[in-house]
Scaffold this motif. Structure first.
Motif, PDB file in Angstrom:
ATOM      1  N   TYR A 166       0.614  -1.357  -0.314  1.00  0.00           N
ATOM      2  CA  TYR A 166       0.078   0.285   0.525  1.00  0.00           C
ATOM      3  C   TYR A 166       1.082   0.833  -0.028  1.00  0.00           C
ATOM      4  O   TYR A 166       1.537   1.242   0.667  1.00  0.00           O
ATOM      5  N   ASP A 167       0.114   2.524  -0.408  1.00  0.00           N
ATOM      6  CA  ASP A 167       0.285   4.082  -0.208  1.00  0.00           C
ATOM      7  C   ASP A 167       0.265   4.085   1.214  1.00  0.00           C
ATOM      8  O   ASP A 167      -1.013   3.821   0.687  1.00  0.00           O
ATOM      9  N   LYS A 198      -3.888   0.683  -2.525  1.00  0.00           N
ATOM     10  CA  LYS A 198      -2.726   0.136  -3.527  1.00  0.00           C
ATOM     11  C   LYS A 198      -2.524   0.157  -4.011  1.00  0.00           C
ATOM     12  O   LYS A 198      -2.838   1.179  -5.093  1.00  0.00           O
ATOM     13  N   ARG A 199      -1.243  -0.537  -4.040  1.00  0.00           N
ATOM     14  CA  ARG A 199       0.417   0.219  -5.179  1.00  0.00           C
ATOM     15  C   ARG A 199      -0.311  -0.576  -6.269  1.00  0.00           C
ATOM     16  O   ARG A 199      -0.612  -1.410  -6.770  1.00  0.00           O
ATOM     17  N   ARG A 200      -0.026   0.095  -7.356  1.00  0.00           N
ATOM     18  CA  ARG A 200      -0.337   0.418  -8.416  1.00  0.00           C
ATOM     19  C   ARG A 200       1.483  -0.621  -8.895  1.00  0.00           C
ATOM     20  O   ARG A 200       2.042  -0.089  -8.646  1.00  0.00           O
ATOM     21  N   ALA A 201       0.913  -2.302  -9.491  1.00  0.00           N
ATOM     22  CA  ALA A 201       2.071  -2.556 -10.235  1.00  0.00           C
ATOM     23  C   ALA A 201       3.134  -1.867 -11.216  1.00  0.00           C
ATOM     24  O   ALA A 201       3.038  -0.691 -11.158  1.00  0.00           O
TER      25      ALA A 201
END
Length: 201
Positions: A166-167, A198-201
């Motif tokens: 996560y950010d 949620k972090r972007r891949a």
């Protein structure tokens, strides 16, 4: 945050989510130790009860039954113990561990006279029914608990997962809400808002 993510990603890629992996996360370990130094959970630590009258050469007398504590918050923010103690330096302890002979001394679970978050010294279970309150007894037991090693690994795994996935930021970005004090207990502001994405891949 980026140095922590890089460390976590590299360690998990090599070792997976294992106990050995948690031990290799030195930057995360340092971040957690520094967090506890600056924003600990209690203003006092190393709680002891005098089992007999004590008399010191300077005339000080401590009667049997007296509860003695160390001023944890003051110890952790003392410039005789830490350089720039009021500044949160996330890698303060990992940098110290990089010095010769210091690799295990400054771990999250390590205790010393200048880092008393988990207590310090010879540990004896002195808690009994004569303790001033169940609350004080609970703090005393927490400070002595060898369970800090297990707890540290659980906290590292949780923090590593959150940081890798996560950010995270406060609703008032860049400003950490002030702690709340309840007697000697220190707690984060229960009204603070923390945002997760949620972090972007």
């Amino acid at each position: 945050m980026q140095p922590l993510r890089e460390e976590i990603d590299a360690v998990i890629k090599e070792d997976g989510w294992t106990k050995a992996a948690m031990g290799k996360m030195r930057k995360l370990d340092s971040f957690m130790r520094e967090s506890q130094r600056v924003n600990g959970i209690n203003g006092v630590s190393v709680m002891r009860k005098a089992l007999k009258d004590l008399h010191f050469s300077d005339g000080t007398r401590i009667p049997a039954g007296t509860v003695l504590v160390t001023a944890a918050n003051a110890t952790h923010l003392d410039e005789e113990n830490f350089h720039n103690p009021d500044i949160f330096d996330p890698f303060r302890f990992s940098d110290m561990r990089d010095e010769d002979g210091e690799s295990t001394k400054h771990q999250f679970v390590s205790t010393s006279v200048d880092y008393v978050a988990f207590g310090h010294g010879k540990h004896a279970w002195l808690v009994d029914s004569s303790f001033p309150s169940p609350f004080l007894a609970l703090i005393f037991m927490f400070n002595l608990s060898p369970g800090r090693f297990f707890a540290a690994n659980e906290l590292k795994a949780m923090m590593a997962h959150v940081i890798a996935t996560y950010d995270v930021k406060f609703s008032n970005e860049g400003v950490r809400p002030a702690n709340k004090w309840i007697a000697t207990t220190i707690a984060p502001d229960p009204t603070a808002t923390v945002l997760f994405r949620k972090r972007r891949a």
